[in-house]
Design an enzyme around this catalytic site. Structure first.
Site, PDB file in Angstrom:
ATOM      1  N   HIS A  20      41.146  36.085  40.720  1.00 33.53           N
ATOM      2  CA  HIS A  20      42.331  36.662  41.358  1.00 33.53           C
ATOM      3  C   HIS A  20      42.845  37.860  40.551  1.00 33.53           C
ATOM      4  O   HIS A  20      43.770  37.729  39.745  1.00 33.53           O
ATOM      5  CB  HIS A  20      43.433  35.598  41.486  1.00 33.53           C
ATOM      6  CG  HIS A  20      43.228  34.671  42.633  1.00 33.53           C
ATOM      7  ND1 HIS A  20      43.676  34.947  43.906  1.00 33.53           N
ATOM      8  CD2 HIS A  20      42.590  33.477  42.727  1.00 33.53           C
ATOM      9  CE1 HIS A  20      43.341  33.972  44.725  1.00 33.53           C
ATOM     10  NE2 HIS A  20      42.674  33.061  44.029  1.00 33.53           N
TER      11      HIS A  20
ATOM     12  N   CYS B 280      38.514  35.852  46.088  1.00 27.42           N
ATOM     13  CA  CYS B 280      38.435  34.395  46.172  1.00 27.42           C
ATOM     14  C   CYS B 280      37.872  33.948  47.522  1.00 27.42           C
ATOM     15  O   CYS B 280      36.670  34.105  47.769  1.00 27.42           O
ATOM     16  CB  CYS B 280      39.791  33.776  45.861  1.00 27.42           C
ATOM     17  SG  CYS B 280      39.703  32.004  45.475  1.00 27.42           S
TER      18      CYS B 280
ATOM     19  N   GLU C 199      44.692  40.198  41.434  1.00 32.31           N
ATOM     20  CA  GLU C 199      46.044  40.622  41.799  1.00 32.31           C
ATOM     21  C   GLU C 199      47.121  39.972  40.944  1.00 32.31           C
ATOM     22  O   GLU C 199      48.271  40.435  40.932  1.00 32.31           O
ATOM     23  CB  GLU C 199      46.312  40.321  43.285  1.00 32.31           C
ATOM     24  CG  GLU C 199      46.649  38.873  43.623  1.00 32.31           C
ATOM     25  CD  GLU C 199      45.448  37.938  43.667  1.00 32.31           C
ATOM     26  OE1 GLU C 199      45.646  36.737  43.966  1.00 32.31           O
ATOM     27  OE2 GLU C 199      44.321  38.388  43.395  1.00 32.31           O
TER      28      GLU C 199
END
Length: 243
Positions: free
Chosen positions: A225, A125, A227
């Site tokens: 994202h 990001c 994660e």
């Protein structure tokens, strides 16, 4: 000697926030990062370590970044606030975050040190945006202006958007996650130009979602994202590159 060179788990550095925070009886500035990042590094087979913004080092930033990189096997530049537009020669738009000059300076020093050392590098990001800027690129300061007001990439508050992303066949990103992914996103800015990087993924509305440096080094940045979900393949690829 790095952890991987010594036969241990690859040591993966994670840049982080410096924010006012409250816990227990404390109400003070803290260096912090959502646990999803560290959890993904562990799931990928690595050992995470946080790299707080070293703003008090002033003129020694480059030296400190090189020292950190020399002990790491891989590096992640994480998400966060908008990059200071003066870094890419622009005036701040009305919806651009106040600058976090300490974090910008530290992460740019880390990126430069990682590039010099050939360290495996992943941007997430804001991390993608900063990697592009470090290479001389520029940013779109407010994505809804490109999309007729659509806020699908950042619905507001702590909610993530969800976008379908097409990945270029034969790219390093495709080798890690395949030729397409539905991904969580939370950003109102995006990469506009990216010297030295190849664009390898876009969402259906045309927003750039991933860039990578050509050549054999793992140097990838994604706008989404990774994660936040269950798919650890991108982090596993980073950790594998750091072995």
């Amino acid at each position: 000697m790095t952890a991987a060179a010594a036969g241990g788990q690859p040591l993966v550095g994670l840049s982080c926030y410096r924010e006012p925070a409250r816990w227990g009886v404390w109400d003070t500035a803290a260096d912090l990062l959502p646990t999803d990042y560290a959890d993904m590094v562990v799931r990928g087979g690595g050992l995470p370590v946080l790299l707080p913004a070293a703003d008090r080092l002033a003129g020694a930033l480059a030296t400190a970044a090189a020292a950190a990189v020399n002990r790491l096997d891989a590096l992640v530049i994480t998400g966060g606030a908008d990059v200071d537009p003066t870094r890419y020669g622009a005036a701040a738009g009305p919806l651009t975050d106040p600058p976090r000059t300490d974090r910008d300076a530290w992460e740019l020093a880390l990126i430069a040190a990682a590039d010099a050392a050939g360290l495996p590098l992943l941007g997430v990001c804001r991390g993608m945006q900063l990697m592009a800027v470090a290479g001389g690129g520029t940013l779109h300061q407010h994505v809804p202006e490109l999309l007729r007001g659509s806020t699908v990439h950042s619905p507001g508050g702590d909610r993530y958007g969800s976008v379908e992303i097409a990945v270029q066949a034969g790219s390093a990103v495709a080798a890690a996650v395949g030729d397409g992914v539905r991904a969580a996103c939370h950003h109102h800015q995006a990469v506009a130009t990216h010297p030295g990087f190849t664009a390898v993924a876009r969402s259906a509305d045309g927003v750039l979602e991933a860039i990578e440096r050509p050549g054999g080094r793992f140097c990838i940045a994604v706008q989404w994202h990774p994660e936040t979900g269950r798919d650890a393949r991108l982090f596993q690829a980073l950790v594998d590159a750091g072995r």
